[in-house]
Design a protein around this motif. Structure first.
Motif, mmCIF file in Angstrom:
data_model
loop_
_atom_site.group_PDB
_atom_site.id
_atom_site.type_symbol
_atom_site.label_atom_id
_atom_site.label_comp_id
_atom_site.label_asym_id
_atom_site.label_seq_id
_atom_site.Cartn_x
_atom_site.Cartn_y
_atom_site.Cartn_z
ATOM 1 N N ALA A 216 0.838 -1.200 0.000
ATOM 2 C CA ALA A 216 0.000 0.000 0.000
ATOM 3 C C ALA A 216 0.871 1.247 0.000
ATOM 4 O O ALA A 216 1.934 1.274 0.628
ATOM 5 C CB ALA A 216 -0.907 -0.001 1.220
ATOM 6 N N CYS B 279 -2.775 0.109 -4.000
ATOM 7 C CA CYS B 279 -2.435 -1.196 -3.438
ATOM 8 C C CYS B 279 -1.933 -2.057 -4.590
ATOM 9 O O CYS B 279 -2.725 -2.470 -5.447
ATOM 10 C CB CYS B 279 -3.646 -1.823 -2.781
ATOM 11 S SG CYS B 279 -3.392 -3.507 -2.183
ATOM 12 N N TRP C 283 -10.168 -2.391 1.437
ATOM 13 C CA TRP C 283 -9.394 -1.423 2.205
ATOM 14 C C TRP C 283 -9.991 -1.360 3.621
ATOM 15 O O TRP C 283 -11.203 -1.284 3.790
ATOM 16 C CB TRP C 283 -9.467 -0.031 1.578
ATOM 17 C CG TRP C 283 -8.620 0.163 0.365
ATOM 18 C CD1 TRP C 283 -9.006 0.067 -0.934
ATOM 19 C CD2 TRP C 283 -7.227 0.480 0.336
ATOM 20 N NE1 TRP C 283 -7.953 0.301 -1.777
ATOM 21 C CE2 TRP C 283 -6.837 0.570 -1.022
ATOM 22 C CE3 TRP C 283 -6.248 0.724 1.318
ATOM 23 C CZ2 TRP C 283 -5.535 0.868 -1.415
ATOM 24 C CZ3 TRP C 283 -4.966 1.027 0.918
ATOM 25 C CH2 TRP C 283 -4.614 1.097 -0.431
ATOM 26 N N ARG D 242 -9.060 0.404 7.707
ATOM 27 C CA ARG D 242 -8.258 1.416 8.389
ATOM 28 C C ARG D 242 -8.309 1.183 9.894
ATOM 29 O O ARG D 242 -9.258 0.602 10.410
ATOM 30 C CB ARG D 242 -8.743 2.827 8.049
ATOM 31 C CG ARG D 242 -10.141 3.159 8.563
ATOM 32 C CD ARG D 242 -10.579 4.531 8.045
ATOM 33 N NE ARG D 242 -11.903 4.916 8.529
ATOM 34 C CZ ARG D 242 -12.569 5.978 8.124
ATOM 35 N NH1 ARG D 242 -12.027 6.802 7.213
ATOM 36 N NH2 ARG D 242 -13.767 6.245 8.613
ATOM 37 N N LEU E 13 -7.818 3.638 -3.980
ATOM 38 C CA LEU E 13 -8.846 4.231 -3.130
ATOM 39 C C LEU E 13 -8.705 5.747 -3.238
ATOM 40 O O LEU E 13 -7.757 6.328 -2.700
ATOM 41 C CB LEU E 13 -8.698 3.792 -1.674
ATOM 42 C CG LEU E 13 -9.811 4.283 -0.745
ATOM 43 C CD1 LEU E 13 -11.145 3.615 -1.098
ATOM 44 C CD2 LEU E 13 -9.464 4.000 0.723
ATOM 45 N N TYR F 28 -4.115 2.967 6.782
ATOM 46 C CA TYR F 28 -4.970 2.293 5.817
ATOM 47 C C TYR F 28 -4.262 1.051 5.285
ATOM 48 O O TYR F 28 -3.103 1.109 4.885
ATOM 49 C CB TYR F 28 -5.319 3.237 4.666
ATOM 50 C CG TYR F 28 -6.368 4.251 5.052
ATOM 51 C CD1 TYR F 28 -6.067 5.285 5.937
ATOM 52 C CD2 TYR F 28 -7.668 4.169 4.558
ATOM 53 C CE1 TYR F 28 -7.033 6.209 6.320
ATOM 54 C CE2 TYR F 28 -8.653 5.087 4.931
ATOM 55 C CZ TYR F 28 -8.321 6.099 5.810
ATOM 56 O OH TYR F 28 -9.277 7.013 6.184
ATOM 57 N N CYS G 51 -4.617 -2.481 2.734
ATOM 58 C CA CYS G 51 -5.348 -3.210 1.714
ATOM 59 C C CYS G 51 -5.176 -4.701 1.979
ATOM 60 O O CYS G 51 -4.199 -5.131 2.606
ATOM 61 C CB CYS G 51 -4.882 -2.849 0.310
ATOM 62 S SG CYS G 51 -3.157 -3.192 -0.055
#
Length: 124
Positions: free
Chosen positions: A5, A21, A35, A37, A80, A93, A95
């Motif tokens: 990522a 990603c 995704w 977080r 994203l 974040y 992935c």
């Protein structure tokens, strides 16, 4: 499958970032990708997911209308796009590749392979 990522950074509220990603391995493009977080002191939460062919997407209510997930299987990359960022979007974040090809899981245990995460910080 290995995932990388990138694209995080510091942005002011209302700003935008695009996360990428990149996946390695021949099977990356045939599985759902998601995704997630994780903010400090909070549990990891689902943000968005996309089916292997890109026709189906799913978003958390908190990001719906602001974030867009997409993929380019020729490049083995999922994106994203995050617009109108808010301080509450501050998190690492991640992935991840789903365990099942056709299911967009919304919990972490539905995903088998994870990237290392990229930090997004939104200042007010």
């Amino acid at each position: 499958v290995q995932l990388q990522a990138s694209g995080g950074g510091l942005v002011q509220a209302g700003g935008s970032l695009r996360l990428s990603c990149a996946g390695s391995g021949r099977t990356f493009s045939i599985y759902t990708t998601g995704w997630f977080r994780q903010a400090p002191g909070k549990e990891r939460e689902f943000v968005a997911g996309i089916s292997w062919h890109g026709e189906n997407t799913l978003y958390a209510d908190s990001v719906k209308g602001r974030f867009t997930i997409s993929r380019d299987n020729a490049k083995n990359t999922v994106y994203l796009q995050m617009n109108n960022l808010k301080p509450d979007d501050t998190a690492i974040y991640y992935c991840a590749r789903a365990r099942r090809a056709m299911v967009i899981a919304t919990t972490a245990n539905g995903y088998a392979d994870w990237g290392q995460g990229t930090l997004v910080t939104v200042s007010s």
